[in-house]
Scaffold this motif. Structure first.
Motif, PDB file in Angstrom:
ATOM      1  N   LEU A  24     -11.050   1.626   3.284  1.00  0.00           N
ATOM      2  CA  LEU A  24     -11.343   0.231   3.796  1.00  0.00           C
ATOM      3  C   LEU A  24     -11.219  -0.777   2.738  1.00  0.00           C
ATOM      4  N   VAL A  25     -11.440  -0.468   1.722  1.00  0.00           N
ATOM      5  CA  VAL A  25     -11.372  -1.686   0.733  1.00  0.00           C
ATOM      6  C   VAL A  25      -9.902  -2.014   0.200  1.00  0.00           C
ATOM      7  N   MET A  26      -9.132  -1.039   0.552  1.00  0.00           N
ATOM      8  CA  MET A  26      -7.798  -1.002  -0.081  1.00  0.00           C
ATOM      9  C   MET A  26      -6.736  -1.778   1.409  1.00  0.00           C
ATOM     10  N   GLU A  27      -7.317  -1.763   2.461  1.00  0.00           N
ATOM     11  CA  GLU A  27      -6.659  -1.958   3.577  1.00  0.00           C
ATOM     12  C   GLU A  27      -5.704  -3.266   3.342  1.00  0.00           C
ATOM     13  N   VAL A  28      -6.118  -4.076   2.415  1.00  0.00           N
ATOM     14  CA  VAL A  28      -5.509  -5.499   2.474  1.00  0.00           C
ATOM     15  C   VAL A  28      -4.056  -5.243   1.770  1.00  0.00           C
ATOM     16  N   VAL A  29      -3.794  -4.113   1.180  1.00  0.00           N
ATOM     17  CA  VAL A  29      -2.514  -3.612   0.869  1.00  0.00           C
ATOM     18  C   VAL A  29      -1.965  -2.344   1.749  1.00  0.00           C
ATOM     19  N   PRO A  30      -1.104  -2.660   2.541  1.00  0.00           N
ATOM     20  CA  PRO A  30      -0.982  -1.568   3.464  1.00  0.00           C
ATOM     21  C   PRO A  30      -0.275  -0.258   2.874  1.00  0.00           C
ATOM     22  N   ASN A  31      -0.375   0.614   3.173  1.00  0.00           N
ATOM     23  CA  ASN A  31       0.062   2.132   2.718  1.00  0.00           C
ATOM     24  C   ASN A  31      -0.273   2.132   1.141  1.00  0.00           C
ATOM     25  N   VAL A  32      -1.249   1.419   0.702  1.00  0.00           N
ATOM     26  CA  VAL A  32      -1.838   1.904  -0.763  1.00  0.00           C
ATOM     27  C   VAL A  32      -3.069   1.968  -0.565  1.00  0.00           C
ATOM     28  N   HIS A  33      -3.469   3.192  -0.991  1.00  0.00           N
ATOM     29  CA  HIS A  33      -4.897   3.864  -0.986  1.00  0.00           C
ATOM     30  C   HIS A  33      -5.065   5.037  -1.786  1.00  0.00           C
ATOM     31  N   LEU A  34      -6.222   5.436  -1.904  1.00  0.00           N
ATOM     32  CA  LEU A  34      -6.798   6.593  -2.831  1.00  0.00           C
ATOM     33  C   LEU A  34      -6.846   7.854  -2.170  1.00  0.00           C
ATOM     34  N   LEU A  35      -6.544   7.979  -0.628  1.00  0.00           N
ATOM     35  CA  LEU A  35      -6.710   9.126  -0.078  1.00  0.00           C
ATOM     36  C   LEU A  35      -6.098  10.328  -0.528  1.00  0.00           C
ATOM     37  N   GLY A  36      -4.661  10.241  -1.081  1.00  0.00           N
ATOM     38  CA  GLY A  36      -4.012  11.365  -1.440  1.00  0.00           C
ATOM     39  C   GLY A  36      -4.611  11.745  -2.755  1.00  0.00           C
ATOM     40  N   VAL A  37      -5.139  10.815  -3.760  1.00  0.00           N
ATOM     41  CA  VAL A  37      -5.702  11.183  -4.824  1.00  0.00           C
ATOM     42  C   VAL A  37      -7.194  11.817  -4.781  1.00  0.00           C
ATOM     43  N   LEU A  38      -8.019  11.325  -3.851  1.00  0.00           N
ATOM     44  CA  LEU A  38      -9.166  11.895  -3.446  1.00  0.00           C
ATOM     45  C   LEU A  38      -8.838  13.353  -3.127  1.00  0.00           C
ATOM     46  N   THR A  39      -8.237  13.464  -1.897  1.00  0.00           N
ATOM     47  CA  THR A  39      -7.772  14.861  -1.194  1.00  0.00           C
ATOM     48  C   THR A  39      -7.592  15.837  -2.314  1.00  0.00           C
TER      49      THR A  39
END
Length: 173
Positions: A24-39
């Motif tokens: 949610l926090v990173m939705e301002v930048v499309p397709n940039v997130h920490l989901l892969g990092v966390l997974t």
């Protein structure tokens, strides 16, 4: 299979919520997130139990955004990343470990649209040509996704260290 402890249930719920909030926090930048990092980090630390926070994240997405066609691939795309990390040797030389984790994370981002495609092909009756066109149309977003996953992957080892420290300290109580 051993049941989860109350502490594990709480920890995994919080880790799944962290995934959701980070997105949610990173939705301002499309397709940039920490989901892969966390997974990747959750998988390295918790192994098969990492599926709990991953699927809590998936469930939260469905609850808050709707259980629609876009959500169905979430049932397996994160499990694919989890599975690849599970296949990596648990003990890798320290010098290559960050690069391996970052590369796996990046590959998942580059392939995200392709991993998504089979469900959309089935749901929308796409031919092979239509499926390839769908993948190609999303390629620019997958490139952003893969590159950002690679650079965000710099955080994988620090997240692993924090999780291991928290687990070690929890064992003292």
């Amino acid at each position: 299979m051993k049941q989860l402890s109350a502490r594990e249930i709480v920890v995994f719920a919080m880790l799944g919520a962290v995934m959701y909030v980070s997105k949610l926090v990173m939705e301002v930048v499309p397709n940039v997130h920490l989901l892969g990092v966390l997974t990747v980090a959750y998988t390295v630390v918790y192994r098969w139990k990492a599926l709990y926070p991953i699927y809590i994240y998936v469930l939260l997405n469905g609850v808050f955004y709707g259980f629609a066609a876009w959500w169905i691939p979430y049932l397996y795309v994160w499990a694919i990343l989890w599975g690849v990390v599970m296949l990596l040797p648990e003990r890798m030389p320290g010098k290559i470990r960050p690069l391996i984790y970052m590369s796996v994370c990046a590959a998942h981002g580059f392939l995200f649209g392709t991993l998504y495609a089979p469900v959309h092909a089935i749901l929308y009756g796409l031919s092979l040509k239509g499926t390839v066109a769908w993948i190609l149309a999303g390629l620019p977003w997958d490139v952003v996704h893969g590159i950002s996953n690679f650079f965000c992957g710099i955080l994988i080892l620090p997240v692993i260290s924090v999780l291991r420290l928290a687990e070690k300290n929890a064992g003292r109580n």
